[in-house]
Each structure stands twice: as C-alpha cells, then as structure tokens.
Write an enzyme that holds these catalytic residues in place. Structure first.
Site, PDB file in Angstrom:
ATOM      1  N   CYS A 399      86.700  55.487 -33.344  1.00  0.00           N
ATOM      2  CA  CYS A 399      86.831  54.431 -34.355  1.00  0.00           C
ATOM      3  C   CYS A 399      88.165  53.693 -34.173  1.00  0.00           C
ATOM      4  O   CYS A 399      88.318  52.955 -33.214  1.00  0.00           O
ATOM      5  CB  CYS A 399      86.688  55.013 -35.758  1.00  0.00           C
ATOM      6  SG  CYS A 399      86.396  53.761 -37.033  1.00  0.00           S
ATOM      7  N   HIS A 517      81.426  57.472 -35.125  1.00  0.00           N
ATOM      8  CA  HIS A 517      82.017  58.790 -35.380  1.00  0.00           C
ATOM      9  C   HIS A 517      81.057  59.885 -34.911  1.00  0.00           C
ATOM     10  O   HIS A 517      80.249  60.395 -35.693  1.00  0.00           O
ATOM     11  CB  HIS A 517      82.299  58.974 -36.876  1.00  0.00           C
ATOM     12  CG  HIS A 517      83.430  58.150 -37.394  1.00  0.00           C
ATOM     13  ND1 HIS A 517      84.711  58.638 -37.510  1.00  0.00           N
ATOM     14  CD2 HIS A 517      83.471  56.866 -37.818  1.00  0.00           C
ATOM     15  CE1 HIS A 517      85.503  57.686 -37.996  1.00  0.00           C
ATOM     16  NE2 HIS A 517      84.771  56.601 -38.186  1.00  0.00           N
ATOM     17  N   GLU A 519      81.499  62.908 -34.355  1.00  0.00           N
ATOM     18  CA  GLU A 519      81.733  64.237 -34.930  1.00  0.00           C
ATOM     19  C   GLU A 519      80.769  64.566 -36.066  1.00  0.00           C
ATOM     20  O   GLU A 519      80.497  65.735 -36.357  1.00  0.00           O
ATOM     21  CB  GLU A 519      83.179  64.361 -35.428  1.00  0.00           C
ATOM     22  CG  GLU A 519      83.566  63.438 -36.564  1.00  0.00           C
ATOM     23  CD  GLU A 519      84.163  62.121 -36.096  1.00  0.00           C
ATOM     24  OE1 GLU A 519      84.849  61.458 -36.906  1.00  0.00           O
ATOM     25  OE2 GLU A 519      83.948  61.760 -34.926  1.00  0.00           O
TER      26      GLU A 519
END
Length: 580
Positions: A399, A517, A519
C-alpha cells in the site's frame, strides 16, 4: 442454529478472540459449518477511523468492511470469508434503531434500550448467523459470538441483557456461554488465585447469564485443587473448567481445548451431530504447532513503520510473515523500526535512536514497509527503500510502502528529485501518486477504495505472477485513498516489480510493491504469495523455488497457494511503459 457466546472477565485483552477462533476451528474440524460474529461495545460505526495505537490494526473484508482485528483471527483460523455485518458495534445498533424511529417503524412508541435496542441486537445476530461464509454457500450450523470488553463494563450492559433474553428465545439446547477469565499467579507466592474468576462469574450470573464453560487463562497449567475450587465456587462441574495456559504458539490452543474434552461436552450440551472420527483439520494444526516448536534456522525482517510501539498495529502483517516463515521451516525475527528514526533529522535530535534504527535495518535479511496514513516518517521509509534497492536487499512494499517505492524510484533512478505523493506535497512538479475519486477529504469514514478488487497481470516475467501460480489475475483486498499515476499514464498500477521497470537492476533478488493488502487473505497453511516471496528471498531460497516450478521441498506441506474466490467487477490493469 447453535449459538456459542464468548464473554470475558477480570481484564480486557485476555484472549477471547483466540478462544472463540479455536472453538470454531474445533467444530469446523468436526464437519460443521461455522460462522463468527464479533460484538464491540464502542459507539464507533466501525473500526475505520481508529488509530492503530487505540485498537490495533483495522482489518478489511472482501466487501470493504473495516472491522476489528479479531475478525482476522476468525478468518485465518477457520479459513472463511466474513462480511462487514459480522462485526456489530453499539454505533451500528443505535444507528439502525434511530433510522427505524425516524421512518416511523415504532408507531409512536417510546424507543428504549429494552426492548428496542436489545431486540435489534438479537435480530441482527439471528439474521447474520444464517449468512454463508464458506465457498460452498451452505448456511452455517454454529455461530460463535464474541462479546468484546469485560463483563461489568457499562458499555456492555445492553448486549448482556440482549443475550439474557436470547437464551430463552432460542432455547437452552441451542445456546451456550463460554466465560474467559484470568487466574493470576503473583511472583511473590507463586499461588494461582481464583478470587478474580469467582467475582467475575458472580457478576455475570447476577446479570442473568450462567457460564457453561469457564476458560481460565493462566501462565502455568491449573492445579487440580485450583480447578476444583473454581468448580465449587462458580457452580459448574470440574470438567466445565478449562485451562488455557501460556503456550509456545497460538496454534496449540485448539489442541488444548480438544484435549480437555470440549468436543464431547458440546455434543452433549448442544446436541451437535458430530461423528467421533479422526479430524484431519486438527491433525494439520498439530503439524503446524510441532513445526513451529522445532524450527532451528532463523531469518529476520525489518518492519519499517509508524506504529511500531504496538505489535497489534500490524497484526495481519506479522501473521502473514509467520505463515510464510513457517512454510519454509524458518523461525521469524521481526525487527521493528520507527521510520522517523531513519531520517537525517533524527541524527541531530536523537542520535542513539538513529544509529540503533540503521543498525537494525542493515542487519536484517529483508525489508518490509507496510501501509499507513499521514506524512510523519515517510522520508524515513523512502530512505529504507532506497537502501534496500541499492544494497539488493529483499524488499516488499504494501500500500503506502508501494507508493513510496515508486516515489523513491522516480527520484533516484529517473532523476525527478521532487517526485512525491500529493498526499504529502500537493505542489510537487512530479505527482507520481495522486488522490483517488473515491476519497472525500471532508469525511473520514469509509471514503477510500475498500475491499476486494481484481488485478490483471499483463507481464509473464513478473516474480509476483509466478508466485501466484502464474495466474492471469488476483483478487485482493484494498484500503487506500491515493494511487500511483506513473509516467502520467492514466490507468491504475497495482504492482511495482523492479524486474519489469528497470533493465539495469534485474539482479535484485526481490523488490516488489503491491497496492493491495495481501496480508488480509494469508492463512496458516496458505501463505500470501507476496509475503512468501519476501521470506523465500530473505532466506536465499527464491531462485531455487522458481526453478523448481514454484514447488517446496517434500518435507514442506504448504504448497497449496492462497487464492481468492468470486471475481469482482472492477478490473485493474498492470502495464508498465518502456523506459527507453
């Protein structure tokens, strides 16, 4: 539908989220479809406007919901996909009730906490519990509900009252309460103290809820005498007192619960249709736990961010790194670096912190710059990115980390010295990162690109495409207000791969930035490809992995890469112009 309510006592942050996730994991391993709801008593509509220091990270869902980080635990443990309505807050409930009152739905009645707020809570839970969270679209059979905060908090009272009523509405055989409490063990005596748990249970019972299971959080296993004392004074059988002591890995928590007979208890208490057979899912958890305890080799990642004083600020990032490290049999060391300490100004103001920060960065095997907002520390992040690029140190920017990698590249490779994001320098002559149309600067909540979006790979030589299994596209979750506008080309760039944009630096082991993102979709047995690539490069295994056709060695069991499910209508193209 079976409902399992998880409440907490004595202190907040006791681990209710892990307990709730572990209970769900055990039931899912028994072949049941399980969903989860997190209730937060704060008045905020969602977690989107929180500082990471206030409440940890903001977790983002497929539908763009900005929710509590515990929903990340649910998704990772259960491998499910939740929606924004799986996170219920006081603000959401009051907003829905007030909207109904304004429409005249209550026909002139006086709107009160009881029955209107409590009814709204019950209706929300019953409605959301039926929403499928698995790819097969089947309605869940069990709903695990975590009530945030601590029993006795004034903010929690309407929810406690709602569930006091709820247990009779759905009948006893369909409702179960797990109360998580602390059993402290003072160093001075070493004795396990039961009084806090007794008081907490007494208060809960006084509010109309009687716990079916008491989960005791303690530093060491409960003594038999202590367990019997809690049983006697809290009006439960000894088998209903569960001990969850401190363990080497959170992956051991479901195993601890199962070892203490929680499946048998649920079968009897909730009349669950569970077959007593070997459970492959828990076998996998045992493998993960055993592996994490046996790791010998270590790799280190420098996490360069703004909120490094609280690890929960980057909870999903840390988990994604752990999943990837575990997949290659490495122990992970995360070196937290406050990006402001890397800036030249820090050398003058706090030279000790400056040198410590640079020592951590230089000694790490890889560098990660995660997402964030605001100008503080951005120049320090750019310094770290510049160092990683020049020193050929494996790097991943997520990001804001990707946006700053583009700024660094434009400044130091293209010679655009003032290249910047308009977020930090509105007057820059080279605005390589610009504001998006979704962003409303006058309103903080939810005015970003949020949730799952599709990204198409146009290059076949990208590291990242290979790590995604040579996929043509990926569906990942976004949370950002600004986007890359590279070389004044008006399309959205989602991935920055140094191999694609610079022929003079193709010997860099791994220099990747992603706007999304990744994750948020990482799982313990399906690590996120961008993070997995970073760990492979940091451990010197990336080239060998790619040469073997993206296969791990036979001793590794996590070759099933993460992938997203249903497509999204918005398409983002990755297409880099030539530098010649």
């Amino acid at each position: 539908m079976k409902y399992i309510l998880v409440t907490g006592g004595v202190i907040s942050g006791i681990g209710k989220g892990i307990i709730a996730s572990s209970v769900g994991t055990i039931l899912k391993s028994c072949g049941l479809h399980v969903t989860a709801i997190k209730i937060d008593p704060y008045i905020n509509i969602d977690a989107g406007t929180f500082s990471p220091y206030e409440h940890g990270e903001v977790f983002v869902l497929d539908d763009g919901g900005e929710v509590d980080l515990d929903l990340g635990n649910y998704e990772r443990f259960l491998d499910i996909r939740l929606t924004r309505d799986n996170n219920l807050t006081t603000g959401k409930i009051y907003q829905s009730v007030i909207n109904k009152e304004r429409r005249g739905d209550y026909l002139g009645k006086t709107v009160q906490v009881v029955p209107h707020i409590t009814d709204a809570i019950q209706e929300w839970v019953m409605r959301q519990a039926k929403v499928s969270v698995d790819d097969d679209g089947i309605e869940p059979e069990v709903c695990v509900i975590e009530l945030g905060g601590t029993v006795g908090d004034i903010e929690s009272m309407p929810f406690i009252e709602a569930f006091r009523q709820f247990q009779f509405k759905v009948k006893r055989e369909n409702f179960c309460n797990i109360h998580v409490s602390l059993v402290p063990q003072p160093n001075s005596t070493g004795e396990q103290k039961t009084k806090p748990t007794q008081n907490s249970v007494r208060e809960l019972r006084g509010l109309g809820l009687s716990p079916d299971l008491i989960v005791c959080r303690c530093s060491t296993p409960l003594d038999t005498a202590v367990k019997e004392k809690i049983s006697m004074f809290c009006h439960v059988e000894p088998e209903q007192v569960i001990c969850i002591h401190d363990v080497s890995s959170i992956y051991r928590v479901p195993l601890l619960l199962e070892d203490q007979g929680i499946v048998d208890y649920f079968c009897r208490r909730l009349d669950l249709p569970i077959e007593m057979r070997p459970r492959k899912m828990l076998t996998k958890w045992k493998e993960i736990s055993d592996r994490s305890d046996r790791l010998l080799e270590q790799t280190s990642i420098a996490l360069v961010g703004k909120y490094t004083k609280l690890s929960d600020s980057y909870a999903s990032v840390i988990k994604a790194l752990e999943h990837s490290a575990l997949a290659i049999n490495y122990k992970l060391e995360v070196k937290y670096i406050d990006s402001a300490d890397l800036e030249p100004a820090a050398l003058q103001e706090e030279p000790v912190k400056y040198h410590e920060a640079w020592q951590k960065l230089c000694s790490a095997d890889g560098v990660l710059v995660p997402g964030g907002f605001g100008v503080r520390g951005t120049e320090g992040k750019i310094q770290a990115i510049n160092w990683a690029r020049r020193q050929k140190k494996p790097f991943l920017g997520v990001c804001l980390g990707m946006q700053l990698a583009v700024c660094e590249f434009a400044r130091n490779v293209l010679g655009w010295e003032d290249a910047n994001s308009t977020e930090f320098d509105p007057e820059t002559k080279h605005p390589v990162v610009i504001e998006m149309p979704e962003h409303n600067p006058g309103q903080m909540g939810g005015t970003m690109r949020l949730g799952k979006r599709r990204t198409l790979f146009k290059s076949t030589s990208s590291f990242l495409r290979k790590l995604y299994g040579d996929a043509e596209y990926v569906d990942e979750r976004h949370r950002h207000r600004f986007e890359v506008r590279f070389f004044c080309v008006f399309f959205r760039i989602e991935v920055f791969d140094l191999w694609l944009v610079s022929s003079v630096t193709t010997d860099h082991p791994y220099f990747v930035g992603v706007q999304y993102h990744p994750e948020f979709t990482s799982r313990p047995i399906k690590p996120s490809p961008p993070y997995f690539g970073l760990l492979l490069a940091a451990s010197g295994k990336l080239q060998n992995y790619l040469q073997k056709g993206c296969r791990l060695s036979p001793r590794d069991t996590y070759s099933d890469r993460s992938g997203s499910s249903s497509p999204d209508s918005e398409i983002s193209e990755i297409k880099f112009p030539s530098l010649s």
